[in-house]
Design a protein around this motif. Structure first.
Motif, PDB file in Angstrom:
ATOM      1  N   UNK A 268      14.395  96.669   4.110  1.00  0.00           N
ATOM      2  CA  UNK A 268      13.809  97.936   3.674  1.00  0.00           C
ATOM      3  C   UNK A 268      14.520  99.163   4.209  1.00  0.00           C
ATOM      4  N   UNK A 269      15.428  98.974   5.158  1.00  0.00           N
ATOM      5  CA  UNK A 269      16.163 100.104   5.720  1.00  0.00           C
ATOM      6  C   UNK A 269      17.451 100.347   4.958  1.00  0.00           C
ATOM      7  N   UNK A 270      17.941 101.568   5.072  1.00  0.00           N
ATOM      8  CA  UNK A 270      19.258 101.921   4.551  1.00  0.00           C
ATOM      9  C   UNK A 270      20.196 101.996   5.751  1.00  0.00           C
ATOM     10  N   UNK A 271      21.043 100.980   5.963  1.00  0.00           N
ATOM     11  CA  UNK A 271      21.909 100.999   7.144  1.00  0.00           C
ATOM     12  C   UNK A 271      22.998 102.051   7.029  1.00  0.00           C
ATOM     13  N   UNK A 272      23.553 102.407   8.179  1.00  0.00           N
ATOM     14  CA  UNK A 272      24.675 103.351   8.212  1.00  0.00           C
ATOM     15  C   UNK A 272      25.835 102.754   7.413  1.00  0.00           C
ATOM     16  N   UNK A 273      26.675 103.598   6.804  1.00  0.00           N
ATOM     17  CA  UNK A 273      27.761 103.087   5.961  1.00  0.00           C
ATOM     18  C   UNK A 273      28.691 102.102   6.671  1.00  0.00           C
ATOM     19  N   UNK A 274      28.961 102.311   7.983  1.00  0.00           N
ATOM     20  CA  UNK A 274      29.856 101.381   8.679  1.00  0.00           C
ATOM     21  C   UNK A 274      29.213 100.006   8.841  1.00  0.00           C
ATOM     22  N   UNK A 275      27.889  99.941   8.957  1.00  0.00           N
ATOM     23  CA  UNK A 275      27.203  98.654   9.024  1.00  0.00           C
ATOM     24  C   UNK A 275      27.012  98.066   7.628  1.00  0.00           C
ATOM     25  N   UNK A 276      26.765  98.906   6.649  1.00  0.00           N
ATOM     26  CA  UNK A 276      26.591  98.426   5.278  1.00  0.00           C
ATOM     27  C   UNK A 276      27.859  97.734   4.785  1.00  0.00           C
ATOM     28  N   UNK A 277      29.015  98.210   5.223  1.00  0.00           N
ATOM     29  CA  UNK A 277      30.277  97.605   4.811  1.00  0.00           C
ATOM     30  C   UNK A 277      30.443  96.199   5.380  1.00  0.00           C
ATOM     31  N   UNK A 278      29.722  95.885   6.444  1.00  0.00           N
ATOM     32  CA  UNK A 278      29.830  94.568   7.067  1.00  0.00           C
ATOM     33  C   UNK A 278      28.933  93.520   6.415  1.00  0.00           C
ATOM     34  N   UNK A 279      27.951  93.950   5.617  1.00  0.00           N
ATOM     35  CA  UNK A 279      27.042  93.015   4.953  1.00  0.00           C
ATOM     36  C   UNK A 279      27.660  92.646   3.606  1.00  0.00           C
ATOM     37  N   UNK A 280      28.245  91.454   3.532  1.00  0.00           N
ATOM     38  CA  UNK A 280      28.989  91.020   2.343  1.00  0.00           C
ATOM     39  C   UNK A 280      28.159  90.200   1.362  1.00  0.00           C
ATOM     40  N   UNK A 281      26.999  89.712   1.795  1.00  0.00           N
ATOM     41  CA  UNK A 281      26.180  88.855   0.940  1.00  0.00           C
ATOM     42  C   UNK A 281      25.354  89.706  -0.019  1.00  0.00           C
ATOM     43  N   UNK A 282      25.566  89.572  -1.337  1.00  0.00           N
ATOM     44  CA  UNK A 282      24.792  90.386  -2.286  1.00  0.00           C
ATOM     45  C   UNK A 282      23.302  90.074  -2.256  1.00  0.00           C
ATOM     46  N   UNK A 283      22.917  88.862  -1.832  1.00  0.00           N
ATOM     47  CA  UNK A 283      21.497  88.512  -1.774  1.00  0.00           C
ATOM     48  C   UNK A 283      20.760  89.281  -0.686  1.00  0.00           C
ATOM     49  N   UNK A 284      21.469  89.871   0.257  1.00  0.00           N
ATOM     50  CA  UNK A 284      20.836  90.643   1.324  1.00  0.00           C
ATOM     51  C   UNK A 284      20.406  92.022   0.841  1.00  0.00           C
ATOM     52  N   UNK A 285      20.900  92.461  -0.304  1.00  0.00           N
ATOM     53  CA  UNK A 285      20.618  93.805  -0.813  1.00  0.00           C
ATOM     54  C   UNK A 285      19.575  93.758  -1.920  1.00  0.00           C
ATOM     55  N   UNK A 286      18.770  94.820  -2.020  1.00  0.00           N
ATOM     56  CA  UNK A 286      17.821  94.934  -3.116  1.00  0.00           C
ATOM     57  C   UNK A 286      18.603  95.051  -4.418  1.00  0.00           C
ATOM     58  N   UNK A 287      18.209  94.327  -5.415  1.00  0.00           N
ATOM     59  CA  UNK A 287      18.901  94.343  -6.699  1.00  0.00           C
ATOM     60  C   UNK A 287      20.046  93.331  -6.751  1.00  0.00           C
ATOM     61  N   UNK A 288      20.392  92.723  -5.622  1.00  0.00           N
ATOM     62  CA  UNK A 288      21.425  91.698  -5.609  1.00  0.00           C
ATOM     63  C   UNK A 288      22.837  92.209  -5.801  1.00  0.00           C
ATOM     64  N   UNK A 289      23.079  93.506  -5.574  1.00  0.00           N
ATOM     65  CA  UNK A 289      24.421  94.067  -5.731  1.00  0.00           C
ATOM     66  C   UNK A 289      24.833  94.754  -4.445  1.00  0.00           C
ATOM     67  N   UNK A 290      26.112  94.622  -4.093  1.00  0.00           N
ATOM     68  CA  UNK A 290      26.637  95.316  -2.926  1.00  0.00           C
ATOM     69  C   UNK A 290      26.695  96.814  -3.212  1.00  0.00           C
TER      70      UNK A 290
END
Length: 89
Positions: A24-46
């Protein structure tokens, strides 16, 4: 920015510590770049920030320096003597 659908752990490239990113959080851009799994994001898209390679987003001011090249090492003197079959004297 995109929100996370699940709790995720990533390793901070500068401190090398694990960071807990909550669902439910919006991570900082430098951390968001480290999350490569699309299933971890809402909507299933990076998100767009996660499309950049993590190495580029984690570069500091010294990121433009060329890397040092390794030179071939000369074998120890004893190794040449062993090939000759003598004591090396």
């Amino acid at each position: 920015m995109a929100r996370l659908a699940t709790d995720t752990f990533v390793k901070d490239p500068q401190t090398r510590l694990m960071v807990h990113l909550r669902a439910g959080e919006e991570p900082a851009p430098e951390y968001a770049a480290l999350v490569k799994n699309p299933d971890a994001w809402e909507g299933g898209k990076l998100p767009a920030a996660a499309d950049k390679p993590a190495a580029e987003s984690a570069k500091g001011d010294d990121g433009d320096k060329p890397t040092a090249k390794r030179t071939a090492r000369k074998p120890a003197r004893g190794r040449d003597a062993a090939d000759e079959g003598s004591s090396g004297d």
